[in-house]
Write a protein that holds these residues in place. Structure first.
Motif, PDB file in Angstrom:
ATOM      1  N   PRO A 129       1.015  -1.255  -0.039  1.00 54.00           N
ATOM      2  CA  PRO A 129       0.160  -0.028   0.232  1.00 54.00           C
ATOM      3  C   PRO A 129       0.994   1.362   0.179  1.00 54.00           C
ATOM      4  CG  PRO A 129      -0.139  -1.006   2.086  1.00 54.00           C
ATOM      5  CD  PRO A 129       0.592  -2.177   1.160  1.00 54.00           C
ATOM      6  N   MET A 130       2.176   1.290   0.520  1.00 56.72           N
ATOM      7  CA  MET A 130       2.848   2.439   0.597  1.00 56.72           C
ATOM      8  C   MET A 130       3.319   2.799  -0.898  1.00 56.72           C
ATOM      9  SD  MET A 130       5.374   1.805   4.013  1.00 56.72           S
ATOM     10  CE  MET A 130       6.029   3.288   3.700  1.00 56.72           C
ATOM     11  N   VAL A 131       3.508   1.687  -1.584  1.00 55.81           N
ATOM     12  CA  VAL A 131       3.726   2.124  -3.040  1.00 55.81           C
ATOM     13  C   VAL A 131       2.705   2.543  -3.875  1.00 55.81           C
ATOM     14  CG1 VAL A 131       4.650   1.000  -5.517  1.00 55.81           C
ATOM     15  CG2 VAL A 131       5.664   0.148  -3.112  1.00 55.81           C
ATOM     16  N   LYS A 132       1.536   2.305  -3.522  1.00 53.75           N
ATOM     17  CA  LYS A 132       0.433   2.646  -4.446  1.00 53.75           C
ATOM     18  C   LYS A 132       0.107   4.192  -3.989  1.00 53.75           C
ATOM     19  CE  LYS A 132      -2.198  -1.531  -4.445  1.00 53.75           C
ATOM     20  NZ  LYS A 132      -3.383  -2.449  -4.178  1.00 53.75           N
ATOM     21  N   GLU A 133       0.752   4.593  -2.835  1.00 59.15           N
ATOM     22  CA  GLU A 133       0.374   6.133  -2.483  1.00 59.15           C
ATOM     23  C   GLU A 133       1.607   6.870  -3.328  1.00 59.15           C
ATOM     24  OE1 GLU A 133       0.642   6.004   1.828  1.00 59.15           O
ATOM     25  OE2 GLU A 133      -1.290   5.087   2.097  1.00 59.15           O
ATOM     26  N   LEU A 134       2.479   6.202  -3.703  1.00 56.71           N
ATOM     27  CA  LEU A 134       3.533   7.409  -4.478  1.00 56.71           C
ATOM     28  C   LEU A 134       2.807   8.102  -5.516  1.00 56.71           C
ATOM     29  CD1 LEU A 134       6.513   4.726  -4.751  1.00 56.71           C
ATOM     30  CD2 LEU A 134       6.351   6.728  -3.178  1.00 56.71           C
ATOM     31  N   PRO A 135       3.538   9.308  -5.744  1.00 57.18           N
ATOM     32  CA  PRO A 135       3.042  10.230  -6.969  1.00 57.18           C
ATOM     33  C   PRO A 135       2.874   9.461  -8.308  1.00 57.18           C
ATOM     34  CG  PRO A 135       4.481  11.379  -5.466  1.00 57.18           C
ATOM     35  CD  PRO A 135       4.473   9.959  -5.310  1.00 57.18           C
ATOM     36  N   LEU A 136       2.092  10.222  -9.148  1.00 55.83           N
ATOM     37  CA  LEU A 136       1.980   9.532 -10.454  1.00 55.83           C
ATOM     38  C   LEU A 136       1.377   8.016 -10.428  1.00 55.83           C
ATOM     39  CD1 LEU A 136       4.970  11.385 -12.396  1.00 55.83           C
ATOM     40  CD2 LEU A 136       2.582  12.118 -11.978  1.00 55.83           C
ATOM     41  N   LYS A 137       0.617   7.671  -9.561  1.00 58.44           N
ATOM     42  CA  LYS A 137       0.253   6.173  -9.596  1.00 58.44           C
ATOM     43  C   LYS A 137       1.322   5.373  -9.350  1.00 58.44           C
ATOM     44  CE  LYS A 137      -3.359   5.072 -12.179  1.00 58.44           C
ATOM     45  NZ  LYS A 137      -4.180   4.580 -13.295  1.00 58.44           N
ATOM     46  N   SER A 138       2.165   5.764  -8.692  1.00 62.39           N
ATOM     47  CA  SER A 138       3.373   4.967  -8.290  1.00 62.39           C
ATOM     48  C   SER A 138       4.365   5.290  -9.442  1.00 62.39           C
ATOM     49  CB  SER A 138       3.111   3.672  -7.861  1.00 62.39           C
ATOM     50  OG  SER A 138       2.894   2.782  -9.027  1.00 62.39           O
ATOM     51  N   ARG A 139       4.095   5.722 -10.585  1.00 64.73           N
ATOM     52  CA  ARG A 139       5.186   5.712 -11.722  1.00 64.73           C
ATOM     53  C   ARG A 139       6.437   6.462 -11.358  1.00 64.73           C
ATOM     54  NH1 ARG A 139       0.872   3.260 -12.360  1.00 64.73           N
ATOM     55  NH2 ARG A 139      -0.020   3.134 -14.173  1.00 64.73           N
ATOM     56  N   CYS A 140       6.330   7.140 -10.518  1.00 66.38           N
ATOM     57  CA  CYS A 140       7.338   8.379 -10.129  1.00 66.38           C
ATOM     58  C   CYS A 140       8.796   7.585  -9.970  1.00 66.38           C
ATOM     59  CB  CYS A 140       7.249   9.101  -9.350  1.00 66.38           C
ATOM     60  SG  CYS A 140       6.833   8.469  -7.235  1.00 66.38           S
ATOM     61  N   MET A 141       8.634   6.390  -9.562  1.00 69.25           N
ATOM     62  CA  MET A 141       9.945   5.428  -9.185  1.00 69.25           C
ATOM     63  C   MET A 141      10.525   4.710 -10.344  1.00 69.25           C
ATOM     64  SD  MET A 141       8.463   2.195  -7.396  1.00 69.25           S
ATOM     65  CE  MET A 141       7.134   0.909  -7.979  1.00 69.25           C
ATOM     66  N   PHE A 142       9.687   4.903 -11.753  1.00 73.03           N
ATOM     67  CA  PHE A 142      10.457   4.374 -12.637  1.00 73.03           C
ATOM     68  C   PHE A 142      11.011   5.368 -13.569  1.00 73.03           C
ATOM     69  CE2 PHE A 142       6.495   1.585 -11.814  1.00 73.03           C
ATOM     70  CZ  PHE A 142       7.238   0.447 -11.758  1.00 73.03           C
ATOM     71  N   LEU A 143      12.388   4.947 -14.013  1.00 78.24           N
ATOM     72  CA  LEU A 143      13.204   5.781 -14.798  1.00 78.24           C
ATOM     73  C   LEU A 143      12.486   6.278 -16.304  1.00 78.24           C
ATOM     74  CD1 LEU A 143      15.762   7.645 -15.220  1.00 78.24           C
ATOM     75  CD2 LEU A 143      16.844   5.460 -16.090  1.00 78.24           C
TER      76      LEU A 143
END
Length: 234
Positions: free
Chosen positions: A32-46
């Motif tokens: 659930p912590m990943v789901k709360e990341l900005p841009l629908k969690s996409r912000c962690m992808f280069l």
């Protein structure tokens, strides 16, 4: 005339794919912590950082076509041209790295970079815009437009800030959520993870220097002349 069409089209295609991803793709994260990341969690992808950078670059390039100049060596560069040239110096190597790293790892083991449960959520054309055409568009750009690279010190500094920001965010996400954005990192120990990140950084820098040198040997103004049908002296 062709350059504004090309830049507008590239920006529109990338922007549409970003919109599509944000509205029609829901990644099955269990944390659930990943789901709360900005841009629908996409912000962690280069990949998404790269896509946003491409949208910004092609938008600025289009504005430069309309309000600035594409001359090889203008006596006075408009601000939009200065921004365009600096953005290119970063956008090109990032696009090449994203495309090369994705398809390189994909060829070795697809599940390390694009597992099937994720791949099935993306239409093939969306995947290619994310990981293929970003590089194709930038290579076309290198061959068909004029630019004046910033000094090596400035260019590599801007590039290093971009890469450092992404790596810092990538690691922050892991330490906060315990989840790696890319399955490859689950298979590596910490020394190998650090080596992979360092190698990636050095590879991007090498691509930067290669593109900078290639920029001065391609004779891009002649290619631009062929595309536009005439050579404008400024």
């Amino acid at each position: 005339m062709l350059l504004p069409i090309f830049h507008f089209s590239a920006a529109a295609i990338d922007a549409y794919v970003f919109w599509y991803d944000q509205n029609y793709v829901d990644l099955p994260f269990k944390n659930p912590m990943v789901k709360e990341l900005p841009l629908k969690s996409r912000c962690m992808f280069l990949t998404i950082w790269c896509l946003i950078l491409q949208i910004a670059y092609h938008t600025v390039a289009f504005l430069n076509d309309v309000f600035g100049t594409n001359a090889a060596s203008p006596k006075k560069k408009p601000t939009i041209r200065l921004i365009k040239d600096v953005l290119f110096s970063v956008a090109f190597p990032i696009a090449m790295y994203v495309s090369g790293a994705f398809w390189g790892i994909y060829a070795v083991d697809k599940d390390l970079i694009f597992p099937e449960h994720i791949a099935k959520l993306y239409p093939v054309w969306v995947n290619h815009v994310l990981h293929t055409t970003v590089a194709i568009f930038m290579f076309i750009e290198l061959l068909t437009t004029n630019r004046n690279y910033p000094s090596r010190k400035v260019g590599l500094s801007v590039m290093s800030v971009f890469i450092g920001a992404y790596i810092s965010w990538y690691l922050t996400v892991y330490f906060k959520t315990g989840t790696w954005a890319y399955p490859l990192f689950d298979e590596l120990n910490w020394p190998l993870r650090i080596m992979f990140l360092l190698f990636s950084y050095l590879l991007v820098i090498a691509i930067y220097i290669f593109a900078e040198k290639l920029n001065y040997v391609t004779g891009s103004s002649k290619v631009e002349k062929n595309l536009s049908g005439k050579h404008k002296k400024r």
